[in-house]
Design a protein around this motif. Structure first.
Motif, PDB file in Angstrom:
ATOM      1  N   UNK A 117       0.812  -1.217   0.000  1.00 56.25           N
ATOM      2  CA  UNK A 117       0.000   0.000   0.000  1.00 56.25           C
ATOM      3  C   UNK A 117       0.844   1.265   0.000  1.00 56.25           C
ATOM      4  N   UNK A 118       0.181   2.337  -0.325  1.00 52.07           N
ATOM      5  CA  UNK A 118       0.721   3.688  -0.166  1.00 52.07           C
ATOM      6  C   UNK A 118      -0.437   4.509   0.383  1.00 52.07           C
ATOM      7  N   UNK A 119      -0.560   4.500   1.693  1.00 54.18           N
ATOM      8  CA  UNK A 119      -1.678   5.131   2.392  1.00 54.18           C
ATOM      9  C   UNK A 119      -1.133   5.967   3.539  1.00 54.18           C
ATOM     10  N   UNK A 120      -1.923   6.913   3.994  1.00 52.43           N
ATOM     11  CA  UNK A 120      -1.482   7.679   5.151  1.00 52.43           C
ATOM     12  C   UNK A 120      -2.225   7.219   6.407  1.00 52.43           C
ATOM     13  N   UNK A 121      -1.824   7.755   7.537  1.00 50.18           N
ATOM     14  CA  UNK A 121      -2.384   7.316   8.813  1.00 50.18           C
ATOM     15  C   UNK A 121      -3.884   7.580   8.933  1.00 50.18           C
ATOM     16  N   UNK A 122      -4.386   8.607   8.264  1.00 46.01           N
ATOM     17  CA  UNK A 122      -5.827   8.861   8.281  1.00 46.01           C
ATOM     18  C   UNK A 122      -6.573   7.754   7.536  1.00 46.01           C
ATOM     19  N   UNK A 123      -6.029   7.294   6.430  1.00 46.54           N
ATOM     20  CA  UNK A 123      -6.641   6.174   5.710  1.00 46.54           C
ATOM     21  C   UNK A 123      -6.684   4.932   6.593  1.00 46.54           C
ATOM     22  N   UNK A 149       8.131  -3.342   6.218  1.00 44.72           N
ATOM     23  CA  UNK A 149       7.592  -3.126   4.869  1.00 44.72           C
ATOM     24  C   UNK A 149       7.156  -1.667   4.774  1.00 44.72           C
ATOM     25  N   UNK A 150       5.941  -1.441   4.373  1.00 48.44           N
ATOM     26  CA  UNK A 150       5.419  -0.084   4.279  1.00 48.44           C
ATOM     27  C   UNK A 150       4.726   0.277   5.584  1.00 48.44           C
ATOM     28  N   UNK A 151       5.024   1.456   6.107  1.00 47.92           N
ATOM     29  CA  UNK A 151       4.340   1.979   7.287  1.00 47.92           C
ATOM     30  C   UNK A 151       3.731   3.322   6.905  1.00 47.92           C
ATOM     31  N   UNK A 152       2.472   3.517   7.251  1.00 53.50           N
ATOM     32  CA  UNK A 152       1.742   4.731   6.868  1.00 53.50           C
ATOM     33  C   UNK A 152       2.400   5.980   7.450  1.00 53.50           C
TER      34      UNK A 152
END
Length: 182
Positions: A117-123, A149-152
């Motif tokens: 993913x490529x999401x922010x903390x609000x998502x 891995x990926x962290x918002x």
């Protein structure tokens, strides 16, 4: 040669896709690039160059009935960056987008399939995101989200250290190895 389907949605890391393709090619991958329609609009000026780089047409929409398949069969599928919308559509089985249909079908056929993913903390705070991640994992998709891995990131802020493309390509390497004797 091993074939990687690289699918990207419209998030800022898509602008690094040429470098990522070159990195994957240096690792021995034949790369086929698929984009969401919005991502295709974002990189519209680079589409011909990306097709030349991969040696395959860049795809973002379905073929017409009867048209021949223009890509070789995938050995692995990587969907990165995957937006909040893409992650949720995929988990719900919504396949209006060509790349989502290919990802759903690939996972259903047993092709190793990964998503970062490529999401922010609000998502992430929305309950649909956690449910979607769990659904994809239950469907056999490797979700590259969380520690290692990926962290918002916080909304409106750049991701510290950039999008972890190397983590994604390393994970691809981990699920598909060159056949013995090749």
């Amino acid at each position: 040669m091993r074939t990687l389907y690289l699918f990207c949605s419209a998030a800022p890391p898509v602008f690094d896709v040429a470098r990522v393709i070159e990195d994957a090619q240096s690792r021995g991958w034949d790369v086929c690039l698929g984009l969401t329609p919005t991502a295709a609009r974002w990189v519209e000026g680079s589409l011909d160059g990306l097709a030349a780089l991969t040696g395959h047409p860049v795809r973002w929409e379905y073929d017409l009935p009867g048209q021949p398949e223009v890509w070789p069969q995938a050995d692995v599928i990587l969907f990165a960056p995957a937006t909040f919308n893409v992650v949720n559509e995929w988990a719900l089985g919504l396949t209006a987008k060509f790349v989502l249909s290919m990802a759903v079908q690939g996972a259903g056929r047993g092709v190793p399939t990964l998503v970062m993913p490529c999401v922010n903390q609000a998502h992430v705070r929305h309950p649909a995101f956690g449910s979607s991640v769990a659904t994809l994992r239950a469907a056999g998709v490797s979700v590259l989200y969380g520690e290692g891995a990926y962290a918002a990131n916080p909304p409106g802020q750049e991701l510290s250290g950039g999008y972890p493309w190397a983590v994604a390509l390393d994970a691809v390497e981990g699920v598909v190895r060159e056949p013995t004797g090749a």
